[in-house]
Design a protein around this motif. Structure first.
Motif, PDB file in Angstrom:
ATOM      1  N   LYS A  86       0.812  -1.223   0.000  1.00  0.00           N
ATOM      2  CA  LYS A  86       0.000   0.000   0.000  1.00  0.00           C
ATOM      3  C   LYS A  86       0.839   1.263   0.000  1.00  0.00           C
ATOM      4  O   LYS A  86       0.320   2.346  -0.260  1.00  0.00           O
ATOM      5  N   LEU A  87       2.130   1.148   0.306  1.00  0.00           N
ATOM      6  CA  LEU A  87       3.005   2.313   0.382  1.00  0.00           C
ATOM      7  C   LEU A  87       4.240   2.071  -0.468  1.00  0.00           C
ATOM      8  O   LEU A  87       4.698   0.943  -0.651  1.00  0.00           O
ATOM      9  N   ILE A 114      10.488  10.757  -1.444  1.00  0.00           N
ATOM     10  CA  ILE A 114       9.078  10.945  -1.793  1.00  0.00           C
ATOM     11  C   ILE A 114       8.298   9.720  -1.362  1.00  0.00           C
ATOM     12  O   ILE A 114       8.643   8.587  -1.727  1.00  0.00           O
ATOM     13  N   LEU A 115       7.236   9.945  -0.594  1.00  0.00           N
ATOM     14  CA  LEU A 115       6.395   8.870  -0.079  1.00  0.00           C
ATOM     15  C   LEU A 115       5.070   8.863  -0.828  1.00  0.00           C
ATOM     16  O   LEU A 115       4.422   9.912  -0.977  1.00  0.00           O
ATOM     17  N   HIS A 125      -1.305   8.555  -4.916  1.00  0.00           N
ATOM     18  CA  HIS A 125      -1.065   9.980  -4.696  1.00  0.00           C
ATOM     19  C   HIS A 125       0.183  10.160  -3.847  1.00  0.00           C
ATOM     20  O   HIS A 125       0.580   9.263  -3.092  1.00  0.00           O
ATOM     21  N   CYS A 126       0.793  11.318  -3.990  1.00  0.00           N
ATOM     22  CA  CYS A 126       2.007  11.647  -3.263  1.00  0.00           C
ATOM     23  C   CYS A 126       1.636  12.130  -1.863  1.00  0.00           C
ATOM     24  O   CYS A 126       0.871  13.084  -1.713  1.00  0.00           O
ATOM     25  N   ILE A 127       2.178  11.471  -0.836  1.00  0.00           N
ATOM     26  CA  ILE A 127       1.885  11.848   0.542  1.00  0.00           C
ATOM     27  C   ILE A 127       2.774  12.989   1.000  1.00  0.00           C
ATOM     28  O   ILE A 127       2.298  13.967   1.585  1.00  0.00           O
ATOM     29  N   SER A 128       4.074  12.895   0.733  1.00  0.00           N
ATOM     30  CA  SER A 128       4.988  13.938   1.197  1.00  0.00           C
ATOM     31  C   SER A 128       6.272  13.904   0.393  1.00  0.00           C
ATOM     32  O   SER A 128       6.627  12.892  -0.218  1.00  0.00           O
ATOM     33  N   ILE A 129       6.962  15.041   0.403  1.00  0.00           N
ATOM     34  CA  ILE A 129       8.300  15.163  -0.169  1.00  0.00           C
ATOM     35  C   ILE A 129       9.207  15.718   0.922  1.00  0.00           C
ATOM     36  O   ILE A 129       8.992  16.818   1.424  1.00  0.00           O
TER      37      ILE A 129
END
Length: 440
Positions: A72-73, A84-85, A93-97
């Motif tokens: 899932k990740l 990048i997560l 979708h991009c969770i964080s940078i």
């Protein structure tokens, strides 16, 4: 550098600065993330009186990626020091940078998927929170040499790291300063690590010395070793010139029975079987010969082996285990063909066999991947990933021994000449007069 992986039912491939995710079962829209278009980090000027700021530049090439155990990740890191997560399911979708201190070489999610460990070129391992995706990383542990691989044991008790100095270190995860064991025996850098599925106490390692070793990592005991260089009948041109055969990737099937090994620059993929019942726990089963240079390998959830090839026409080849042999499937030459190995092609008379309709999804994945590669202008294949990691050695012992022997010979010659000169001088002297006693 191009790599492949799987995030659940999603096929993943990194190509230059791009991450490409294609669903293997459903005709969903592919997910494409281009690091060159991602957020840039501002580089503040060193002068405190200056208000100027510039963008921190880099090549944006993806260096490493990791997928969580649940699928899932996913996380990637690039040459611009981004971390990048992503969330894969139910939608991408991009969770964080976030930003790392130094360029990374390997990533791994914790079994609980609450932590992401990042190994970098300076030899440090940083911990990044997944629960708090905006939080900065914390230094976890370090080596005195460049780290090339990091993994976590299945029971979440140990961090296993491998470096350029041939060491594999097993550290306690909660207290990394407490070292459980070392797995020592490689003669070059350790390039890849793999804990095979279903064998939580075993560790597979690959090295620049061309060997694959099986360890019981808690005790550091070596169980078995395979020298892949001895299995090559005819090496590729790069290896024939004298370069070592470096192991690039080791991956295990979901059931843990099969282990695939890819060496840098070779045209073969080796498949081993793991067994606990006999002394030869790692046994060679097949050698798959490929007609294009392989760039990466990986098993999907069904245990099929996917091979990413250095070919825009035939970018993928999938091998399936049937009737005690591995059959290959690829798309090229205007249609689908069945071609598992050099032997199977000869047995089939070189004729292609059309696939069933169930392989339409496979055709779709290949077509999308081929399209994305054609739009990647900066795509270049890498034929030697580890050339800069081999240490240059100098044999100054033989030179020293040669000079020492020369000095000994000169000293003996000088002594011999001195003795001859002394003898000559004595022979030139007059004989002493004989003193006689006066007669009485």
């Amino acid at each position: 550098m191009a790599c492949l992986g799987f995030c659940g039912e999603w096929f993943l491939s990194t190509c230059s600065s791009k991450l490409i995710a294609i669903h293997t079962k459903e005709p969903r829209e592919p997910f494409v993330f281009d690091c060159s278009r991602a957020e840039k980090r501002l580089k503040i000027a060193k002068d405190v009186n200056s208000s100027d700021a510039s963008e921190d530049t880099g090549s944006d090439t993806v260096l490493a990626f990791a997928v969580s155990s649940s699928g899932k990740l996913m996380a990637i890191t690039d040459d611009t020091k981004r971390l990048i997560l992503f969330q894969c399911e139910p939608s991408w979708h991009c969770i964080s940078i976030r930003w790392v201190i130094r360029r990374c070489t390997s990533l791994v999610f914790s079994p609980a998927e609450d932590e992401l460990l990042v190994a970098d070129k300076s030899g440090d391992v940083y911990s990044f929170s997944v629960v708090e995706p905006e939080k900065d990383g914390e230094l976890k542990m370090g080596h005195l040499s460049m780290l090339l691989a990091v993994t976590i044991s299945a029971d979440d008790q140990y961090i296993i790291t491998a470096d350029r100095d041939e060491k594999i270190r097993v550290s306690h995860r909660r207290s990394p300063y407490n070292i459980q064991s070392y797995c020592l025996g490689h003669h070059q850098f350790v390039s890849t690590l793999e804990i095979p599925k279903g064998h939580p106490h075993w560790l597979l390692s690959g090295s620049g010395d061309g060997t694959v070793k099986l360890w019981e990592f808690e005790s550091g005991r070596k169980l078995q070793s395979w020298d892949l260089g001895q299995l090559e009948d005819k090496l590729c041109s790069d290896t024939a010139k004298g370069n070592n055969t470096a192991v690039f990737r080791i991956c295990s099937s979901p059931g843990g029975r099969d282990v695939a090994v890819l060496c840098d620059g070779l045209m073969n993929v080796y498949i081993f079987t793991l067994e606990q019942t006999n002394d030869e726990k790692l046994r060679l089963h097949s050698k798959l010969h490929l007609f294009h240079r392989p760039m990466d390998i990986g098993f999907d959830m069904k245990g099929q082996l996917w091979v990413l090839l250095d070919s825009s026409d035939v970018p993928l080849q999938i091998h399936t285990y049937r009737k005690n042999s591995w059959e290959g499937l690829y798309a090229g030459g205007g249609g689908w063909r069945k071609d598992g190995s050099l032997e199977s092609r000869e047995n089939a008379g070189g004729e292609g066999v059309e696939c069933d309709t169930e392989n339409d999804n496979l055709r779709r994945v290949t077509d999308i991947l081929r399209t994305q590669w054609s739009t990647t202008d900066n795509f270049t294949s890498v034929t030697n990933h580890f050339e800069h990691l081999y240490k240059v050695s100098f044999d100054n012992v033989s030179v020293y021994l040669q000079k020492k022997q020369q000095r000994i010979e000169e000293h003996q010659l000088k002594r011999t000449k001195g003795q001859k000169t002394k003898c000559t001088k004595k022979s030139k002297k007059k004989p002493d007069e004989v003193l006689t006693q006066p007669s009485t």
